[in-house]
Design an enzyme around this catalytic site. Structure first.
Site, PDB file in Angstrom:
ATOM      1  N   GLY A 268       0.794  -1.209   0.000  1.00  0.00           N
ATOM      2  CA  GLY A 268       0.000   0.000   0.000  1.00  0.00           C
ATOM      3  C   GLY A 268       0.831   1.265   0.000  1.00  0.00           C
ATOM      4  O   GLY A 268       0.519   2.230  -0.697  1.00  0.00           O
ATOM      5  N   ILE A 269       1.922   1.282   0.785  1.00  0.00           N
ATOM      6  CA  ILE A 269       2.752   2.487   0.841  1.00  0.00           C
ATOM      7  C   ILE A 269       3.488   2.720  -0.478  1.00  0.00           C
ATOM      8  O   ILE A 269       3.452   3.834  -1.011  1.00  0.00           O
ATOM      9  CB  ILE A 269       3.710   2.438   2.044  1.00  0.00           C
ATOM     10  CG1 ILE A 269       2.904   2.448   3.350  1.00  0.00           C
ATOM     11  CG2 ILE A 269       4.683   3.615   2.010  1.00  0.00           C
ATOM     12  CD1 ILE A 269       3.731   2.242   4.601  1.00  0.00           C
TER      13      ILE A 269
ATOM     14  N   GLU B 153      14.046  -4.791  -7.940  1.00  0.00           N
ATOM     15  CA  GLU B 153      13.942  -6.253  -7.956  1.00  0.00           C
ATOM     16  C   GLU B 153      12.576  -6.681  -8.468  1.00  0.00           C
ATOM     17  O   GLU B 153      12.459  -7.558  -9.299  1.00  0.00           O
ATOM     18  CB  GLU B 153      14.220  -6.838  -6.574  1.00  0.00           C
ATOM     19  CG  GLU B 153      13.345  -6.322  -5.456  1.00  0.00           C
ATOM     20  CD  GLU B 153      13.736  -6.907  -4.112  1.00  0.00           C
ATOM     21  OE1 GLU B 153      14.882  -7.357  -3.962  1.00  0.00           O
ATOM     22  OE2 GLU B 153      12.886  -6.914  -3.203  1.00  0.00           O
TER      23      GLU B 153
ATOM     24  N   GLY C 133      15.269  -8.209  -0.584  1.00  0.00           N
ATOM     25  CA  GLY C 133      16.282  -7.306  -1.115  1.00  0.00           C
ATOM     26  C   GLY C 133      16.432  -6.019  -0.332  1.00  0.00           C
ATOM     27  O   GLY C 133      17.115  -5.101  -0.790  1.00  0.00           O
TER      28      GLY C 133
END
Length: 431
Positions: free
Chosen positions: A218-219, A238, A336
């Site tokens: 969501g962010i 990635e 990552g």
């Protein structure tokens, strides 16, 4: 023999293809939607025929029959990163967890530290020269293909043929299975006012000409929605998702100002909609590469103004981020995050941004804490932390003392917890 004849000679029913697996084997499966459903269903149906087989994967998307406590001595899942299909089993202890940096999984496979006896992967249709594209998950799968005794591909016309170091020749393949079901689609998450506020703070920090690493959630999507006034952004990431696709389609992402691989969107796996997968197909502006390339801090940091945006679950007053567990209980994995935090820190003008809502459980718990909960897995260390963003603002911790860090983080905590955090900081000698 022509490549078409070679293809036909290796074509098998899934029930036969999975019999290339032997007792004790480690099966490598790509990240996310790169997992081959027909093969994993056939493996599940025959799982009692083997002993001590392991299936290693980052982010399993479906709970196949083999993900089963009762038959785990036959075929057992080993999570390189937990998701909804595997989290409960990991917390209960019958799914194994293998700690890792995403960028280093291929090296561990090459050195034999992670087993890779068999590969099961989704692939595009073969081209006229005998090549398949492992476009949905080049990640660690390419390293496993080079190492494995048996490579079994599930060929599906809905898998895009992407360019980059993600091509496999039919001569490298042991068996082929054909399927035609749509590739699994992953919808956009819901964005609430907290995510919107965090996204606004982050968007304000992104300059024209920046190169982005941005993931799912969501962010990140709230950030993407607020970048429409930016110019000449680049992508070296990635995960390729629909949020990034929307920036490309709007002209915000051009990749023109990237220092490293200008003109190209670079990623290692895809997770999104059918529209995204169609965009990937034979697109010369996109390349999918193994994760030791995309996530190598030395390579990614060649891009000036590299902005890495990653989420955490909890952060303490020194800046340790617990992004992958709830206390000792596993929730996801390192992925990552550490790779790109370090890459952004090395980049000229780069920004490593950690985002989190200030609270959890309806504002009853502060995610900014004096010390991490006992047993919490530290994903980003106090030495790597740079920017931290909540809905209440931005804290820049790099180069700051322990006392300064505590003050910066308390200032962006939820107001209901600031007095308590100040007292706890004082007791720790940080106030």
């Amino acid at each position: 023999m022509s490549v078409r004849d070679l293809y036909q000679s290796k074509l098998q029913p899934a029930a036969d293809a999975v019999r290339h697996v032997r007792d004790g084997d480690a099966i490598i499966v790509p990240t996310g939607v790169g997992e081959p459903p027909t093969l994993l269903t056939a493996l599940s149906e025959q799982r009692r025929n083997w002993r001590d087989v392991k299936v290693l994967q980052i982010l399993a998307m479906r709970k196949y029959g083999y993900i089963d406590r009762e038959t785990s001595e036959h075929v057992r899942h080993v999570a390189l990163f937990f998701g909804g299909a595997t989290r409960a089993g990991g917390q209960e202890g019958w799914i194994d967890f293998l700690p890792n940096y995403f960028s280093e999984i291929p090296l561990q496979i090459e050195r034999g530290l992670i087993g890779a006896d068999v590969v099961f992967a989704m692939a595009s249709p073969m081209d006229a020269h005998g090549y398949f594209s492992i476009s949905l998950g080049a990640d660690y799968t390419m390293a496993a293909i080079a190492k494995a005794r048996a490579v079994v591909l599930e060929v599906n016309p809905n898998v895009p043929y992407a360019y980059g170091n993600c091509l496999v020749h039919v001569s490298q393949v042991t068996a082929l299975v054909e399927s035609s079901e749509p590739v699994l689609e992953v919808g956009l998450p819901k964005i609430g006012p907290v995510q919107q506020a965090i996204g606004g703070h982050v968007a304000a920090m992104i300059e024209d000409g920046s190169t982005l690493q941005i993931g799912y959630g969501g962010i990140p999507d709230a950030v993407v929605m607020q970048l429409t006034d930016k110019h000449d952004l680049g992508i070296h990431t990635e995960m390729l998702g629909d949020g990034i696709l929307s920036l490309i389609e709007s002209g915000v992402v051009t990749n023109r100002r990237k220092n490293y691989l200008p003109g190209k969107t670079i990623a290692t796996f895809a997770l999104g909609s059918g529209k995204l997968y169609r965009y990937m197909d034979r697109n010369p502006a996109l390349e999918m590469h193994p994760v030791q390339f995309t996530n190598d801090p030395a390579l990614a940091s060649r891009n000036d103004k590299l902005v890495a945006i990653n989420a955490t679950l909890q952060i303490d007053l020194l800046g340790h981020c617990g992004s992958e567990s709830l206390a000792h209980r596993p929730f996801s994995g390192t992925g990552g995050q550490s790779d790109f935090v370090r890459a952004a820190n090395r980049s000229n003008g780069g920004k490593a941004i950690i985002v989190l809502p200030s609270t959890a459980k309806d504002d009853s718990i502060s995610r900014i804490v004096p010390v991490l909960s006992p047993g919490t897995h530290v994903s980003t260390s106090k030495n790597d932390i740079n920017y931290v963003v909540t809905e209440y603002g931005v804290a820049q911790l790099r180069g700051k003392s322990a006392r300064q860090r505590a003050a910066e983080l308390i200032a962006i905590a939820h107001p209901n917890f600031r007095a308590e955090l100040r007292e706890q900081a004082r007791q720790l000698g940080l106030g």
